[in-house]
Motif scaffolding. Structure first.
Motif, PDB file in Angstrom:
ATOM      1  N   ASP A 245      17.820  24.774 -17.945  1.00 35.32           N
ATOM      2  CA  ASP A 245      17.772  26.215 -18.209  1.00 35.32           C
ATOM      3  C   ASP A 245      17.010  26.951 -17.108  1.00 35.32           C
ATOM      4  O   ASP A 245      16.207  26.367 -16.369  1.00 35.32           O
ATOM      5  CB  ASP A 245      17.111  26.499 -19.564  1.00 35.32           C
TER       6      ASP A 245
ATOM      7  N   ILE B 275      21.044  36.989 -23.411  1.00 36.38           N
ATOM      8  CA  ILE B 275      19.795  36.405 -22.938  1.00 36.38           C
ATOM      9  C   ILE B 275      18.650  36.985 -23.757  1.00 36.38           C
ATOM     10  O   ILE B 275      18.589  38.192 -24.003  1.00 36.38           O
ATOM     11  CB  ILE B 275      19.592  36.712 -21.439  1.00 36.38           C
TER      12      ILE B 275
ATOM     13  N   LEU C 177      12.732  27.731 -26.836  1.00 33.57           N
ATOM     14  CA  LEU C 177      13.986  28.249 -26.302  1.00 33.57           C
ATOM     15  C   LEU C 177      14.557  27.464 -25.128  1.00 33.57           C
ATOM     16  O   LEU C 177      15.769  27.438 -24.924  1.00 33.57           O
ATOM     17  CB  LEU C 177      13.795  29.698 -25.855  1.00 33.57           C
ATOM     18  N   LEU C 178      13.693  26.850 -24.319  1.00 32.00           N
ATOM     19  CA  LEU C 178      14.135  26.310 -23.041  1.00 32.00           C
ATOM     20  C   LEU C 178      14.294  24.795 -23.084  1.00 32.00           C
ATOM     21  O   LEU C 178      13.526  24.089 -23.745  1.00 32.00           O
ATOM     22  CB  LEU C 178      13.142  26.693 -21.940  1.00 32.00           C
TER      23      LEU C 178
ATOM     24  N   ASN D 183      22.880  30.039 -16.311  1.00 31.42           N
ATOM     25  CA  ASN D 183      22.034  29.284 -17.240  1.00 31.42           C
ATOM     26  C   ASN D 183      20.726  29.995 -17.566  1.00 31.42           C
ATOM     27  O   ASN D 183      19.787  29.376 -18.062  1.00 31.42           O
ATOM     28  CB  ASN D 183      21.740  27.896 -16.678  1.00 31.42           C
ATOM     29  N   THR D 184      20.642  31.306 -17.281  1.00 29.41           N
ATOM     30  CA  THR D 184      19.444  32.073 -17.646  1.00 29.41           C
ATOM     31  C   THR D 184      19.385  32.227 -19.160  1.00 29.41           C
ATOM     32  O   THR D 184      20.318  32.750 -19.774  1.00 29.41           O
ATOM     33  CB  THR D 184      19.432  33.459 -16.983  1.00 29.41           C
ATOM     34  N   LYS D 185      18.290  31.782 -19.754  1.00 28.65           N
ATOM     35  CA  LYS D 185      18.148  31.814 -21.205  1.00 28.65           C
ATOM     36  C   LYS D 185      17.082  32.792 -21.695  1.00 28.65           C
ATOM     37  O   LYS D 185      17.107  33.210 -22.850  1.00 28.65           O
ATOM     38  CB  LYS D 185      17.792  30.410 -21.727  1.00 28.65           C
TER      39      LYS D 185
END
Length: 380
Positions: A99, A175, A94-95, A144-146
């Motif tokens: 991020d 998110i 994911l990251l 930018n929180t993923k």
């Protein structure tokens, strides 16, 4: 006539049909063979649903993954070599550089360390949020929180989180949420039903159940995410041996029975410790009176055998004396098996002192209570 040395190289043939067993077969393979050039050239197209190379799975792997998906209430499951590898896989899929990821202050220590070291080195920034923030986690989101990590209960402090509230807040901002659900397994809490995007667990613990395997799993109901997880696992070189899969499959039929017995025993032991004069604090959410009992009662269906406590004599000599007096609780740094264990750890900052963690096995609870009572008596 073919030489015997050549004949011995070929797989056996003419094996009788009709074999049926209650035990899953164990298939070992690195090389997968194909009937023709066309299927060989297109082997990667079926890597996630069929057979292309040993690393991508055998019938034994698929059997375990399918049973775990069933346990989770549907979806897809990826197997990895350890519980920590589950965390690394989700982060890796994911990251990316730039991020931001959020982790609770009670998160499993190695999950935090890999995020702080490996992923920070690769340009991923992390922040720690208060464990009991609930819907207030929205205040910690950045542009930018993923990903938001959750773990409930935490495997040492037993602190719990309001998972539905965190999921709702995160999803409102698109998110993703991942939960380390090793403590309860999906028998106690179906994380995916609560909206969690990725449910991870260390199969080393309750699924294996016999302290003889290392494995982890990531489950999701998002088919595209499942394929991305499989692709990422292959890039990381993750592989689980079929013998380990067999051991996990062996543990599944007794998972509910073991958890039910360990939960009943742990409740009795927790109640005993809570009222004992030598105990400063007892942490076990299923026990009425625990600080997090309201969350456990609202969201969870089953407890387990893991609890922790601190002594009023909060010094290492007293702890060493207590542990040395135990006969049935063995000193060991894991849990989830049939044996009772004790572990000792420093409290996580800002707390000070020591935390003792008990894993209650399947031994008779009266014997375990007597063992604890004898050991605590040495502190008088």
């Amino acid at each position: 006539m073919t030489d015997i040395s050549t004949s011995l190289v070929k797989p056996a043939s003419d094996i009788p049909d009709g074999f049926a067993s209650l035990s899953q077969g164990v298939f070992h393979a690195s090389t997968i063979v194909f009937p023709d050039v066309a299927s060989f050239l297109h082997r990667q197209a079926q890597a996630h649903t069929g057979y292309s190379y040993g690393q991508n799975g055998t019938p034994t792997h698929y059997a375990l993954a399918n049973k775990l998906s069933e346990l989770e209430g549907g979806g897809y499951t990826v197997l990895v070599p350890t519980g920590l590898a589950s965390a690394v896989l989700v982060n890796s899929m994911l990251l990316a550089a730039g991020d931001h990821v959020l982790l609770p202050d009670s998160i499993y220590g190695p999950t935090l360390e890999t995020t702080k070291t490996l992923f920070a080195k690769w340009g991923v920034r992390h922040s720690i949020y208060p464990n009991d923030i609930g819907a207030g986690i929205a205040d910690f989101f950045e542009d930018n929180t993923k990903l938001v990590w959750t773990e409930s209960p935490a495997s040492n402090s037993m602190e719990m989180q309001d998972i539905p509230a965190i999921v709702a807040a995160a999803h409102a901002r698109q998110i993703k949420v991942v939960m380390d659900n090793t403590w309860a397994t999906a028998l106690g809490f179906r994380a995916l039903d609560a909206g969690v995007d990725f449910s991870i667990q260390a199969l080393t613990k309750y699924v294996g159940g016999h302290s003889d395997l290392l494995m982890g799993a990531v489950s999701t109901r998002d088919e595209a995410a499942y394929h991305a997880l499989r692709d990422t696992a292959e890039l990381l070189g993750y592989y689980v041996a079929p013998d380990e899969c067999f051991l996990a499959l062996r543990g599944l039929p007794t998972l509910a029975l073991r958890l039910e017995r360990q939960y009943v025993s742990a409740l009795r032991i927790a109640a005993f410790l809570q009222s004992h004069a030598a105990i400063a604090q007892l942490n076990y959410p299923p026990l009425p009176g625990d600080n997090y009992h309201h969350l456990w009662k609202r969201d969870f269906k089953l407890g387990n055998g893991l609890l922790s406590f601190s002594l009023k004599q909060d010094n290492l000599p007293a702890i060493e004396k207590f542990v040395a007096a135990l006969q049935l609780f063995t000193l060991g740094n894991s849990w989830g098996g049939v044996h009772s264990l004790i572990a000792v750890a420093p409290q996580r900052a800002p707390k000070t002192g020591w935390l003792l963690r008990l894993h209650v096995g399947v031994e008779h609870v009266d014997d375990l209570l007597a063992d604890l009572e004898r050991a605590l008596a040495t502190l008088d």
